[in-house]
Design a protein around this motif. Sequence first.
Motif, PDB file in Angstrom:
ATOM      1  N   GLU A 146      -3.162  -0.742  -4.795  1.00  0.00           N
ATOM      2  CA  GLU A 146      -4.456  -0.883  -4.130  1.00  0.00           C
ATOM      3  C   GLU A 146      -4.469  -2.247  -3.459  1.00  0.00           C
ATOM      4  OE1 GLU A 146      -9.255  -0.869  -5.183  1.00  0.00           O
ATOM      5  OE2 GLU A 146      -7.755  -0.471  -6.751  1.00  0.00           O
ATOM      6  N   ILE A 156      -5.618   0.614   3.560  1.00  0.00           N
ATOM      7  CA  ILE A 156      -5.899  -0.745   3.120  1.00  0.00           C
ATOM      8  C   ILE A 156      -7.369  -1.062   3.359  1.00  0.00           C
ATOM      9  CG2 ILE A 156      -5.348  -3.183   3.520  1.00  0.00           C
ATOM     10  CD1 ILE A 156      -2.549  -2.216   4.389  1.00  0.00           C
ATOM     11  N   SER A 212       0.831  -1.204   0.000  1.00  0.00           N
ATOM     12  CA  SER A 212       0.000   0.000   0.000  1.00  0.00           C
ATOM     13  C   SER A 212       0.864   1.252   0.000  1.00  0.00           C
ATOM     14  CB  SER A 212      -0.932  -0.011   1.211  1.00  0.00           C
ATOM     15  OG  SER A 212      -1.704   1.175   1.257  1.00  0.00           O
TER      16      SER A 212
END
Length: 311
Positions: free
Chosen positions: A28, A53, A23
Motif C-alpha cells: 500500500e 497509488i 505498489s
Amino acid sequence: MAVNKVAVLGLGRMGAAVAAALSAAGREVLVWNRSEQGHHRLAAEAALREALIERAPTPARAAAGADLVLTSLADAAALREVLTGPDGALSGARPGTVVADTSTIGVAAAHDLAAAAGAADAVYCDAPVSGSVASVRSATLLVMAGGPDDAVGRLAEVAPAFSAGVVHTGAVGSGQAAKLAVNSIVYSLNAAVAEALVLAERGGVARATALQVFTSSAVAAPLVRYKAAAFADLDAEPVAMSVDLMRKDLRLIADQAQLTGTALPLAEQVTALADAVSAAGRGSADMAALAVHLRELATSWPGQLSHPTHP
C-alpha cells in the motif's frame, strides 16, 4: 513488524519509479510531492506498472500510519524541509516509524537528520542508491544503508520490489560515505568517457563506432553502456543526472575528503570540468554534456584528422 504501508516523499524520476514498483509488488503506497509535475510523472510510471497509488496533501499526512517512509529528494535542504518543516513527515509519523532516505545528502546531513528523527521518536537510516530508473524497473538497483539493524531490516523487506538487495554499510552516515565513494568513480568515469569519445572522433572514428567500441571493450562498465545513448545524442535522451546535480555531489565528495583527510586529485579535476560546463550554460543538461563541452573546446585545435594515424 511487517511493512504493509509505505509513504514515498519526492516524485522525481527515481522516486516515482520506486513508488510504482512498490505498489506493483503489492504494498500500500501513499505519496507526496511538492509540484504537480511529480504526480504527472508518477501517473505515467504507475500506468506502466499497473500500480494503484494514493496521494497525500502533506508529508505529515503521508507519513501518518506508514510502516516505512522513503524519501527521494534533490538535496539536504529539501529533505530537511520535508521531514522537519511545517506539516513535515516527522510531525505525522508514529513512534518507531522508520525513515529511509534514498537521496545523496552527505554524511553530516545524515547525522543531523537522524538526530531530528530520534527527537520525534522515529528511526532514521541513510539509504542512498546506485543505478537508474531502468535499474528500478528491473529491480537491480543497489541500496547502501546505514543505520540500526532493525531499521535496515524493515527497508530490506520491501527493497526486492526495486533493487537487487540492500548492503548494510554500518551506522548512520555510512550509507552516504559509500555512495559518495561510488559517485566519485561514476563522475570520473563519465568524464573519462567524454574526453575519450572526443579523442576518438578527432581521430576520424565515427561517434557511433567509438561508442560501440567502448561498450564492447574492457571498459564496458554498466554506466558506460547505459550512458551511451546520451553520449550519442544528448538532446534525444531525458536527463538522468544533470551537470548541476553532479556538481552538488562533487561538493559533498570534497567535503567528505576534507573531513577524512583524503586527497582526491582526480575528483578535483572532474569538478573543475563540471564547473566549466555549467558556466557555459549546460548546468541543467545531462552529465554526458561534458563531451559536448570538450567537443567545442576542440574546435580551436588543429583540424580533425580525415584518417587516423598509426605509428
